[in-house]
Motif scaffolding. Structure first.
Motif, PDB file in Angstrom:
ATOM      1  N   MET A 195       1.012  -1.238  -0.047  1.00  0.00           N
ATOM      2  CA  MET A 195      -0.004   0.180  -0.059  1.00  0.00           C
ATOM      3  C   MET A 195       0.849   1.245  -0.049  1.00  0.00           C
ATOM      4  SD  MET A 195      -2.881   1.069   2.697  1.00  0.00           S
ATOM      5  CE  MET A 195      -1.859   1.484   4.031  1.00  0.00           C
ATOM      6  N   THR A 196       0.504   2.208  -0.928  1.00  0.00           N
ATOM      7  CA  THR A 196       1.165   3.441  -0.737  1.00  0.00           C
ATOM      8  C   THR A 196       0.655   4.384   0.126  1.00  0.00           C
ATOM      9  OG1 THR A 196      -0.296   4.459  -2.533  1.00  0.00           O
ATOM     10  CG2 THR A 196       1.687   3.240  -3.519  1.00  0.00           C
ATOM     11  N   LYS A 197       1.465   5.648   0.169  1.00  0.00           N
ATOM     12  CA  LYS A 197       1.005   6.604   1.063  1.00  0.00           C
ATOM     13  C   LYS A 197      -0.440   7.096   0.949  1.00  0.00           C
ATOM     14  CE  LYS A 197       2.894  10.885   2.890  1.00  0.00           C
ATOM     15  NZ  LYS A 197       3.789  11.983   2.693  1.00  0.00           N
ATOM     16  N   ASP A 198      -0.827   7.094  -0.301  1.00  0.00           N
ATOM     17  CA  ASP A 198      -1.886   7.665  -0.602  1.00  0.00           C
ATOM     18  C   ASP A 198      -3.140   6.657  -0.851  1.00  0.00           C
ATOM     19  OD1 ASP A 198      -0.672   6.909  -2.743  1.00  0.00           O
ATOM     20  OD2 ASP A 198      -1.274   8.673  -4.116  1.00  0.00           O
ATOM     21  N   GLY A 199      -2.877   5.699  -0.219  1.00  0.00           N
ATOM     22  CA  GLY A 199      -3.885   4.324  -0.219  1.00  0.00           C
ATOM     23  C   GLY A 199      -4.119   3.744  -1.569  1.00  0.00           C
ATOM     24  N   LYS A 200      -3.101   3.678  -2.232  1.00  0.00           N
ATOM     25  CA  LYS A 200      -3.302   2.753  -3.397  1.00  0.00           C
ATOM     26  C   LYS A 200      -2.465   1.576  -3.451  1.00  0.00           C
ATOM     27  CE  LYS A 200      -4.654   3.146  -7.936  1.00  0.00           C
ATOM     28  NZ  LYS A 200      -5.996   3.200  -8.161  1.00  0.00           N
ATOM     29  N   LEU A 201      -2.899   0.339  -3.766  1.00  0.00           N
ATOM     30  CA  LEU A 201      -2.661  -0.921  -3.723  1.00  0.00           C
ATOM     31  C   LEU A 201      -1.790  -1.349  -4.886  1.00  0.00           C
ATOM     32  CD1 LEU A 201      -5.179  -2.916  -1.756  1.00  0.00           C
ATOM     33  CD2 LEU A 201      -3.539  -1.303  -0.757  1.00  0.00           C
ATOM     34  N   VAL A 202      -0.634  -1.429  -4.612  1.00  0.00           N
ATOM     35  CA  VAL A 202       0.266  -1.911  -6.048  1.00  0.00           C
ATOM     36  C   VAL A 202       0.846  -3.438  -5.718  1.00  0.00           C
ATOM     37  CG1 VAL A 202       1.047   0.454  -6.561  1.00  0.00           C
ATOM     38  CG2 VAL A 202       2.423  -0.901  -4.661  1.00  0.00           C
ATOM     39  N   VAL A 203       1.165  -3.877  -6.876  1.00  0.00           N
ATOM     40  CA  VAL A 203       1.660  -5.295  -6.773  1.00  0.00           C
ATOM     41  C   VAL A 203       3.269  -5.268  -7.122  1.00  0.00           C
ATOM     42  CG1 VAL A 203       1.747  -7.563  -8.217  1.00  0.00           C
ATOM     43  CG2 VAL A 203      -0.663  -6.410  -7.952  1.00  0.00           C
ATOM     44  N   PHE A 204       3.949  -5.386  -6.069  1.00  0.00           N
ATOM     45  CA  PHE A 204       5.298  -5.257  -5.999  1.00  0.00           C
ATOM     46  C   PHE A 204       5.942  -6.145  -4.939  1.00  0.00           C
ATOM     47  CE2 PHE A 204       9.444  -3.303  -5.457  1.00  0.00           C
ATOM     48  CZ  PHE A 204      10.000  -3.349  -6.849  1.00  0.00           C
ATOM     49  N   HIS A 205       7.044  -6.861  -5.073  1.00  0.00           N
ATOM     50  CA  HIS A 205       7.410  -8.052  -4.224  1.00  0.00           C
ATOM     51  C   HIS A 205       7.832  -7.325  -2.882  1.00  0.00           C
ATOM     52  CE1 HIS A 205      10.014 -11.175  -2.275  1.00  0.00           C
ATOM     53  NE2 HIS A 205       9.168 -11.975  -2.642  1.00  0.00           N
ATOM     54  N   ASP A 206       8.764  -6.306  -3.069  1.00  0.00           N
ATOM     55  CA  ASP A 206       9.643  -5.738  -1.673  1.00  0.00           C
ATOM     56  C   ASP A 206       8.591  -4.662  -1.312  1.00  0.00           C
ATOM     57  OD1 ASP A 206      11.668  -7.468  -2.371  1.00  0.00           O
ATOM     58  OD2 ASP A 206      12.648  -6.001  -3.699  1.00  0.00           O
ATOM     59  N   GLY A 207       8.984  -4.540   0.219  1.00  0.00           N
ATOM     60  CA  GLY A 207       8.275  -3.301   0.923  1.00  0.00           C
ATOM     61  C   GLY A 207       8.782  -2.078   0.568  1.00  0.00           C
ATOM     62  N   GLY A 208       9.748  -2.021  -0.146  1.00  0.00           N
ATOM     63  CA  GLY A 208      10.649  -0.752  -0.292  1.00  0.00           C
ATOM     64  C   GLY A 208      11.016  -0.515  -1.836  1.00  0.00           C
ATOM     65  N   ILE A 209      11.445   0.581  -2.234  1.00  0.00           N
ATOM     66  CA  ILE A 209      11.932   0.832  -3.534  1.00  0.00           C
ATOM     67  C   ILE A 209      13.056   1.923  -3.380  1.00  0.00           C
ATOM     68  CG2 ILE A 209      11.566   1.675  -5.826  1.00  0.00           C
ATOM     69  CD1 ILE A 209       8.632   0.883  -5.563  1.00  0.00           C
ATOM     70  N   LYS A 210      14.247   1.450  -3.830  1.00  0.00           N
ATOM     71  CA  LYS A 210      15.352   2.236  -3.766  1.00  0.00           C
ATOM     72  C   LYS A 210      15.719   3.094  -2.345  1.00  0.00           C
ATOM     73  CE  LYS A 210      15.080   3.387  -8.635  1.00  0.00           C
ATOM     74  NZ  LYS A 210      14.936   4.351  -9.565  1.00  0.00           N
ATOM     75  N   GLY A 211      15.469   2.031  -1.526  1.00  0.00           N
ATOM     76  CA  GLY A 211      15.738   2.458   0.265  1.00  0.00           C
ATOM     77  C   GLY A 211      14.523   3.204   0.799  1.00  0.00           C
ATOM     78  N   LYS A 212      13.614   3.374   0.085  1.00  0.00           N
ATOM     79  CA  LYS A 212      12.307   4.109   0.453  1.00  0.00           C
ATOM     80  C   LYS A 212      11.111   3.210   0.752  1.00  0.00           C
ATOM     81  CE  LYS A 212       9.526   8.434   0.341  1.00  0.00           C
ATOM     82  NZ  LYS A 212       9.730   9.737  -0.397  1.00  0.00           N
ATOM     83  N   CYS A 213      10.420   3.252   1.884  1.00  0.00           N
ATOM     84  CA  CYS A 213       9.180   2.303   2.054  1.00  0.00           C
ATOM     85  C   CYS A 213       8.155   2.645   1.201  1.00  0.00           C
ATOM     86  CB  CYS A 213       9.025   2.291   3.621  1.00  0.00           C
ATOM     87  SG  CYS A 213       7.563   1.201   4.058  1.00  0.00           S
ATOM     88  N   VAL A 254       5.710   5.705  -7.081  1.00  0.00           N
ATOM     89  CA  VAL A 254       6.125   4.389  -6.979  1.00  0.00           C
ATOM     90  C   VAL A 254       6.029   4.071  -8.450  1.00  0.00           C
ATOM     91  CG1 VAL A 254       4.949   2.028  -7.007  1.00  0.00           C
ATOM     92  CG2 VAL A 254       5.184   3.336  -4.676  1.00  0.00           C
ATOM     93  N   HIS A 255       4.899   4.677  -9.175  1.00  0.00           N
ATOM     94  CA  HIS A 255       4.774   4.340 -10.548  1.00  0.00           C
ATOM     95  C   HIS A 255       6.008   5.027 -11.647  1.00  0.00           C
ATOM     96  CE1 HIS A 255       2.978   4.867 -14.613  1.00  0.00           C
ATOM     97  NE2 HIS A 255       2.516   3.888 -14.350  1.00  0.00           N
ATOM     98  N   GLY A 297       9.529  -4.193 -19.272  1.00  0.00           N
ATOM     99  CA  GLY A 297       9.084  -3.005 -19.750  1.00  0.00           C
ATOM    100  C   GLY A 297       8.007  -2.368 -19.022  1.00  0.00           C
ATOM    101  N   GLU A 298       6.908  -3.257 -18.507  1.00  0.00           N
ATOM    102  CA  GLU A 298       5.853  -2.758 -17.808  1.00  0.00           C
ATOM    103  C   GLU A 298       6.177  -1.789 -16.640  1.00  0.00           C
ATOM    104  OE1 GLU A 298       3.392  -6.055 -16.532  1.00  0.00           O
ATOM    105  OE2 GLU A 298       3.474  -6.942 -18.369  1.00  0.00           O
ATOM    106  N   SER A 299       5.282  -0.986 -16.130  1.00  0.00           N
ATOM    107  CA  SER A 299       5.200  -0.296 -15.036  1.00  0.00           C
ATOM    108  C   SER A 299       4.634  -1.214 -13.831  1.00  0.00           C
ATOM    109  CB  SER A 299       4.582   1.062 -15.194  1.00  0.00           C
ATOM    110  OG  SER A 299       4.804   1.994 -16.352  1.00  0.00           O
ATOM    111  N   ILE A 300       5.025  -0.735 -12.589  1.00  0.00           N
ATOM    112  CA  ILE A 300       4.509  -1.331 -11.531  1.00  0.00           C
ATOM    113  C   ILE A 300       3.090  -1.531 -11.641  1.00  0.00           C
ATOM    114  CG2 ILE A 300       4.103  -1.691  -9.150  1.00  0.00           C
ATOM    115  CD1 ILE A 300       7.211  -0.445  -9.083  1.00  0.00           C
ATOM    116  N   PRO A 301       2.478  -2.666 -11.660  1.00  0.00           N
ATOM    117  CA  PRO A 301       0.970  -2.693 -11.674  1.00  0.00           C
ATOM    118  C   PRO A 301       0.141  -2.201 -10.475  1.00  0.00           C
ATOM    119  CG  PRO A 301       1.682  -4.782 -11.774  1.00  0.00           C
ATOM    120  CD  PRO A 301       3.037  -3.893 -11.579  1.00  0.00           C
TER     121      PRO A 301
END
Length: 256
Positions: A63-81, A90-91, A99-103
């Motif tokens: 779940m992102t900061k603004d309440g959007k649910l994304v499909v991604f394995h890790d809980g963080g991206i580039k060192g940021k939760c 995130v997008h 070549g896809e974006s995070i869905p």
């Protein structure tokens, strides 16, 4: 007469074994193939799993900061939760290998809704606080309802978070929620109020009679990829096997 009795017993054992064959779940989508783009948690991997006719497909929910649910394995991206990132952040942060974006979870549910024979195993990732974890679960359950997937026969929630599992056991006990763990005891699983457990496969290999000793708990195992391990956990009587090589796993269990 004795020979007939023995033959009947072996026949019954054979029938029971066939009925007890574990169901195979594709881990992070059926990504490990050309159709899946060799990319975990991608739309291509989801479509590959659905089109292959697999029993189930697993994917990861954050779940992102603004309440959007994304499909991604890790809980963080580039060192940021991810909990501290907006959906737009995130997008724009990652382009997947194919070549896809995070869905988004909505994208996945919209696709999966058209394949009623495939069960969805939704791994709900840890959030920073109990409040955020409950919010994530609430949003997810709302989305399942929106896409006509609020059905325990279609969806299995799973999580490493004991808090998430306990919350699901309280507000949605009809689901076969599974607690993901390396070695938690059966008594601890029961205390969460859930009906399933998802063990790292080494635990079941070391404790092959676990399923027999705990018939009230549904057992899934992850992530089982080589032939020897697939056969070992299948012979332990588990209900589900989660694999990066799901078609090979299906082939092996059919031969048992």
């Amino acid at each position: 007469m004795k020979k007939l009795i023995i033959a009947a017993i072996f026949s019954m054992i054979s029938i029971a074994g066939a009925n007890a064959q574990p169901k195979i779940i594709a881990h992070a989508g059926y990504w490990n193939c050309e159709r899946g783009g060799k990319t975990m948690n991608s739309e291509a991997s989801l479509r590959a799993a659905l089109e292959a006719g697999l029993y189930g497909v697993e994917f990861d929910v954050n779940m992102t900061k603004d309440g959007k649910l994304v499909v991604f394995h890790d809980g963080g991206i580039k060192g940021k939760c991810i909990n501290d990132m907006t959906f737009e952040e995130v997008h724009s942060a990652v382009v997947l290998k194919n070549g896809e974006s995070i869905p988004t979870v909505e994208q996945f549910l919209e696709i999966a809704a058209g394949y009623p024979d495939t069960r969805l195993f939704l791994e709900i990732k840890f959030s920073k606080t109990l409040g955020l974890e409950k919010k994530c679960v609430d949003i997810l359950l709302g989305l399942l309802k929106e896409y006509g997937l609020d059905n325990p026969q279609r969806v299995v929630p799973i999580s490493f978070s004991a808090n998430i599992c306990k919350y699901l056991g309280e507000i949605a006990p009809e689901y076969e929620t599974q607690y993901i763990t390396y070695n938690s005891s059966a008594s601890n699983v029961r205390k969460l109020g859930v009906s399933g457990v998802d063990y790292e496969f080494g635990y079941i290999k070391r404790n092959p009679i676990y399923t027999k000793n705990n018939p009230d708990i549904t057992v899934n195992v992850w992530t089982v990829d080589n032939d020897e391990d697939i056969i070992a956990v299948a012979n332990a009587g588990v209900k589900y096997i989660t694999s990066n090589n799901p078609l090979r796993a299906m082939e092996l269990v059919k031969g048992l």
